[in-house]
Design an enzyme around this catalytic site. Structure first.
Site, PDB file in Angstrom:
ATOM      1  N   THR A 147     -34.095  17.355  -9.415  1.00  0.00           N
ATOM      2  CA  THR A 147     -32.644  17.522  -9.254  1.00  0.00           C
ATOM      3  C   THR A 147     -32.062  16.490  -8.285  1.00  0.00           C
ATOM      4  O   THR A 147     -31.073  15.818  -8.587  1.00  0.00           O
ATOM      5  CB  THR A 147     -32.337  18.938  -8.734  1.00  0.00           C
ATOM      6  N   LEU A 148     -32.674  16.360  -7.100  1.00  0.00           N
ATOM      7  CA  LEU A 148     -32.141  15.430  -6.098  1.00  0.00           C
ATOM      8  C   LEU A 148     -32.253  13.981  -6.582  1.00  0.00           C
ATOM      9  O   LEU A 148     -31.290  13.213  -6.532  1.00  0.00           O
ATOM     10  CB  LEU A 148     -32.915  15.567  -4.782  1.00  0.00           C
ATOM     11  N   VAL A 226     -34.094  12.511   2.498  1.00  0.00           N
ATOM     12  CA  VAL A 226     -33.374  13.776   2.309  1.00  0.00           C
ATOM     13  C   VAL A 226     -34.344  14.848   1.807  1.00  0.00           C
ATOM     14  O   VAL A 226     -33.922  15.884   1.304  1.00  0.00           O
ATOM     15  CB  VAL A 226     -32.181  13.642   1.325  1.00  0.00           C
ATOM     16  N   ALA A 227     -35.666  14.583   1.950  1.00  0.00           N
ATOM     17  CA  ALA A 227     -36.668  15.530   1.445  1.00  0.00           C
ATOM     18  C   ALA A 227     -37.040  16.521   2.551  1.00  0.00           C
ATOM     19  O   ALA A 227     -36.374  17.547   2.715  1.00  0.00           O
ATOM     20  CB  ALA A 227     -37.874  14.755   0.934  1.00  0.00           C
ATOM     21  N   ARG A 228     -38.067  16.215   3.311  1.00  0.00           N
ATOM     22  CA  ARG A 228     -38.463  16.990   4.488  1.00  0.00           C
ATOM     23  C   ARG A 228     -39.033  15.998   5.502  1.00  0.00           C
ATOM     24  O   ARG A 228     -39.667  15.015   5.121  1.00  0.00           O
ATOM     25  CB  ARG A 228     -39.547  18.021   4.137  1.00  0.00           C
ATOM     26  N   ASP A 252     -31.796  12.741   7.037  1.00  0.00           N
ATOM     27  CA  ASP A 252     -31.130  14.045   7.014  1.00  0.00           C
ATOM     28  C   ASP A 252     -32.094  15.122   7.486  1.00  0.00           C
ATOM     29  O   ASP A 252     -31.688  16.215   7.835  1.00  0.00           O
ATOM     30  CB  ASP A 252     -30.637  14.361   5.604  1.00  0.00           C
ATOM     31  N   GLU A 257     -37.048  19.825  13.529  1.00  0.00           N
ATOM     32  CA  GLU A 257     -35.590  19.982  13.457  1.00  0.00           C
ATOM     33  C   GLU A 257     -35.184  21.118  14.385  1.00  0.00           C
ATOM     34  O   GLU A 257     -35.868  22.149  14.392  1.00  0.00           O
ATOM     35  CB  GLU A 257     -35.157  20.323  12.026  1.00  0.00           C
ATOM     36  N   HIS A 276     -29.618  17.902   8.612  1.00  0.00           N
ATOM     37  CA  HIS A 276     -30.067  18.614   7.401  1.00  0.00           C
ATOM     38  C   HIS A 276     -28.834  19.135   6.641  1.00  0.00           C
ATOM     39  O   HIS A 276     -28.779  20.311   6.264  1.00  0.00           O
ATOM     40  CB  HIS A 276     -31.029  19.756   7.742  1.00  0.00           C
ATOM     41  N   ALA A 279     -26.900  18.520   1.639  1.00  0.00           N
ATOM     42  CA  ALA A 279     -26.550  19.376   0.493  1.00  0.00           C
ATOM     43  C   ALA A 279     -25.338  20.248   0.782  1.00  0.00           C
ATOM     44  O   ALA A 279     -24.932  21.044  -0.063  1.00  0.00           O
ATOM     45  CB  ALA A 279     -27.742  20.255   0.124  1.00  0.00           C
TER      46      ALA A 279
HETATM   47  P1  NDP Z   1     -37.483  19.288  -8.058  1.00  0.00           P
HETATM   48  O1  NDP Z   1     -38.596  20.240  -8.200  1.00  0.00           O
HETATM   49  O2  NDP Z   1     -36.337  19.336  -9.007  1.00  0.00           O
HETATM   50  O3  NDP Z   1     -38.058  17.782  -8.105  1.00  0.00           O
HETATM   51  C1  NDP Z   1     -39.188  17.367  -7.407  1.00  0.00           C
HETATM   52  C2  NDP Z   1     -39.580  15.975  -7.893  1.00  0.00           C
HETATM   53  O4  NDP Z   1     -40.623  15.459  -7.037  1.00  0.00           O
HETATM   54  C3  NDP Z   1     -40.132  15.942  -9.319  1.00  0.00           C
HETATM   55  O5  NDP Z   1     -39.626  14.807  -9.986  1.00  0.00           O
HETATM   56  C4  NDP Z   1     -41.638  15.783  -9.103  1.00  0.00           C
HETATM   57  O6  NDP Z   1     -42.315  15.067 -10.119  1.00  0.00           O
HETATM   58  C5  NDP Z   1     -41.652  14.938  -7.860  1.00  0.00           C
HETATM   59  N1  NDP Z   1     -42.937  14.999  -7.155  1.00  0.00           N
HETATM   60  C6  NDP Z   1     -43.626  16.090  -6.752  1.00  0.00           C
HETATM   61  N2  NDP Z   1     -44.755  15.714  -6.127  1.00  0.00           N
HETATM   62  C7  NDP Z   1     -44.774  14.364  -6.141  1.00  0.00           C
HETATM   63  C8  NDP Z   1     -45.673  13.375  -5.651  1.00  0.00           C
HETATM   64  N3  NDP Z   1     -46.808  13.726  -5.041  1.00  0.00           N
HETATM   65  N4  NDP Z   1     -45.355  12.065  -5.827  1.00  0.00           N
HETATM   66  C9  NDP Z   1     -44.217  11.712  -6.464  1.00  0.00           C
HETATM   67  N5  NDP Z   1     -43.328  12.597  -6.958  1.00  0.00           N
HETATM   68  C10 NDP Z   1     -43.609  13.901  -6.800  1.00  0.00           C
HETATM   69  O7  NDP Z   1     -36.956  19.478  -6.567  1.00  0.00           O
HETATM   70  P2  NDP Z   1     -35.487  19.148  -5.982  1.00  0.00           P
HETATM   71  O8  NDP Z   1     -35.078  17.800  -6.414  1.00  0.00           O
HETATM   72  O9  NDP Z   1     -34.587  20.293  -6.191  1.00  0.00           O
HETATM   73  O10 NDP Z   1     -35.815  19.144  -4.404  1.00  0.00           O
HETATM   74  C11 NDP Z   1     -36.826  18.291  -3.876  1.00  0.00           C
HETATM   75  C12 NDP Z   1     -37.019  18.589  -2.398  1.00  0.00           C
HETATM   76  O11 NDP Z   1     -35.915  18.077  -1.667  1.00  0.00           O
HETATM   77  C13 NDP Z   1     -37.072  20.088  -2.047  1.00  0.00           C
HETATM   78  O12 NDP Z   1     -38.370  20.600  -2.204  1.00  0.00           O
HETATM   79  C14 NDP Z   1     -36.609  20.087  -0.610  1.00  0.00           C
HETATM   80  O13 NDP Z   1     -37.706  19.955   0.252  1.00  0.00           O
HETATM   81  C15 NDP Z   1     -35.715  18.858  -0.503  1.00  0.00           C
HETATM   82  N6  NDP Z   1     -34.280  19.217  -0.432  1.00  0.00           N
HETATM   83  C16 NDP Z   1     -33.549  18.815   0.654  1.00  0.00           C
HETATM   84  C17 NDP Z   1     -32.210  19.123   0.747  1.00  0.00           C
HETATM   85  C18 NDP Z   1     -31.408  18.682   1.936  1.00  0.00           C
HETATM   86  O14 NDP Z   1     -30.442  19.351   2.282  1.00  0.00           O
HETATM   87  N7  NDP Z   1     -31.739  17.586   2.573  1.00  0.00           N
HETATM   88  C19 NDP Z   1     -31.518  19.916  -0.303  1.00  0.00           C
HETATM   89  C20 NDP Z   1     -32.371  20.245  -1.425  1.00  0.00           C
HETATM   90  C21 NDP Z   1     -33.687  19.900  -1.478  1.00  0.00           C
HETATM   91  P3  NDP Z   1     -42.325  15.511 -11.676  1.00  0.00           P
HETATM   92  O15 NDP Z   1     -40.938  15.191 -12.164  1.00  0.00           O
HETATM   93  O16 NDP Z   1     -43.329  14.654 -12.296  1.00  0.00           O
HETATM   94  O17 NDP Z   1     -42.620  16.978 -11.665  1.00  0.00           O
END
Ligand code: NDP
Length: 310
Positions: A147-148, A226-228, A252, A257, A276, A279
């Site tokens: 999604t992100l 913007v992940a963790r 972010d 934190e 953080h 979103a």
């Molecule tokens: P999704 O589950 O929609 O997407 C995760 C993506 O990461 C997928 O494309 C997946 O691959 C990929 N992925 C997983 N493991 C690996 C790896 N080892 N190497 C490369 N790519 C990998 O999650 P979201 O996009 O909804 O959210 C992602 C993260 O962002 C959340 O878990 C959260 O920690 C963080 N987040 C932060 C926010 C903020 O406010 N800053 C808000 C929302 C989320 P594949 O497509 O092949 O499955």
């Protein structure tokens, strides 16, 4: 079993008032109860929460919904062993985080942070001639294309950037010109002006970006996280920034934190720290309500839960 009572944990207040969520769910034929701040856990069949806390499971709920996409603080094995279903809020953050990331990139390229800083001392200062650039024609590498990542890729493509990306599944993604596997991360980041991290925090992604990956990036590149926080080796990042191995960073999320007062990151001109909040949007509560409403419907219809993690 459809739930009779769903508790809303006060921790959701980090994002929106619990009572507003309850109000948005008034149409659902379930009793919603907002837990008091010092919640001695009451009786409930399901729980909506921001974070995991030990005593939240004392009521023995069948279902826990997390209002975040990242469930890295939850003890997944424990929940599974106790047959507690866990759902998350992935799917709702693409617009807000996509726009925030576009904002970080525009800010660095167009030097908006310099102008805002200069404004504090009423300075009228044209930037050095060779520093500003346009995003058009620059390359962004998006690591994680859920999604992100898709929210970022769509907007980067729209503004004329070249987009490369990294995901586990070798299936192309719209708006991404070139796809890399996770073990080719060094190659993926090497030509990018911006590297944007949008992966979940897992065993595989903890410390994903360390000294090696940072030095594989170009000296004029920016890291956007913007992940963790723990997806990046933060000490290695500080070192790389100090050594001039990177142009800057937008963070972010940090480790820990809030970012402690004495972190050198606060003082760096080319580092933008946001709390953080990538979103954040006033629509957040409605989007969470839509997931909870849909899952109540599914439980009633004996269908599988949406966004189920465990
Ligand atoms: P999704 O589950 O929609 O997407 C995760 C993506 O990461 C997928 O494309 C997946 O691959 C990929 N992925 C997983 N493991 C690996 C790896 N080892 N190497 C490369 N790519 C990998 O999650 P979201 O996009 O909804 O959210 C992602 C993260 O962002 C959340 O878990 C959260 O920690 C963080 N987040 C932060 C926010 C903020 O406010 N800053 C808000 C929302 C989320 P594949 O497509 O092949 O499955």
């Amino acid at each position: 079993q459809p739930p009779q009572t769903i508790a809303i944990d006060p921790s959701v207040r980090e994002l929106f008032p619990p009572e507003v969520l309850a109000e948005r769910l008034e149409d659902v034929p379930v009793s919603f109860e907002t837990l008091p701040e010092d919640a001695a856990p009451g009786e409930y069949d399901a729980l909506v929460t921001f974070e995991y806390r030990e005593n939240l499971l004392a009521a023995d709920p069948d279902w826990v919904h997390c209002v975040l996409a990242g469930v890295d603080t939850f003890p997944l094995g424990d929940l599974e062993a106790r047959s507690v279903a866990l759902t998350n809020s992935t799917g709702i953050h693409g617009d807000a985080v996509g726009e925030t990331v576009l904002g970080y990139m525009l800010q660095f390229a167009r030097r908006l942070h310099d102008h805002r800083d200069a404004e504090a001392t009423r300075e009228w200062e044209y930037p050095d001639w060779n520093v500003p650039f346009t995003l058009r024609g620059e390359t962004v590498c998006v690591v994680g294309l859920g999604t992100l990542g898709r929210g970022v890729a769509t907007r980067a493509d729209a503004i004329g950037m070249d987009v490369v990306g990294v995901r586990r599944t070798p299936v192309p993604v719209e708006h991404v010109d070139e796809l890399y596997a996770p073990d080719a991360l060094d190659a993926a980041v090497s030509d990018a002006r911006f590297v944007v991290l949008t992966v979940p925090l897992t065993e595989r992604t903890r410390g994903l970006v360390g000294a090696d990956e940072l030095s594989a990036m170009s000296e004029d590149a920016y890291l956007v996280n913007v992940a963790r926080g723990r997806v990046v080796d933060q000490d290695a990042l500080v070192e790389e920034l100090r050594a001039g191995g990177l142009a800057g960073a937008a963070l972010d999320v940090t480790d820990p934190e809030p970012l402690p007062d004495d972190s050198p990151l606060w003082e760096m001109d080319e580092v933008v720290v946001t709390p953080h909040a990538a979103a954040a949007t006033r629509d957040y509560v409605d989007r969470v309500a839509a997931i909870v409403r849909e899952n109540c419907r599914r439980l009633e219809a004996d269908e599988a839960l949406a966004n189920r993690v465990v």
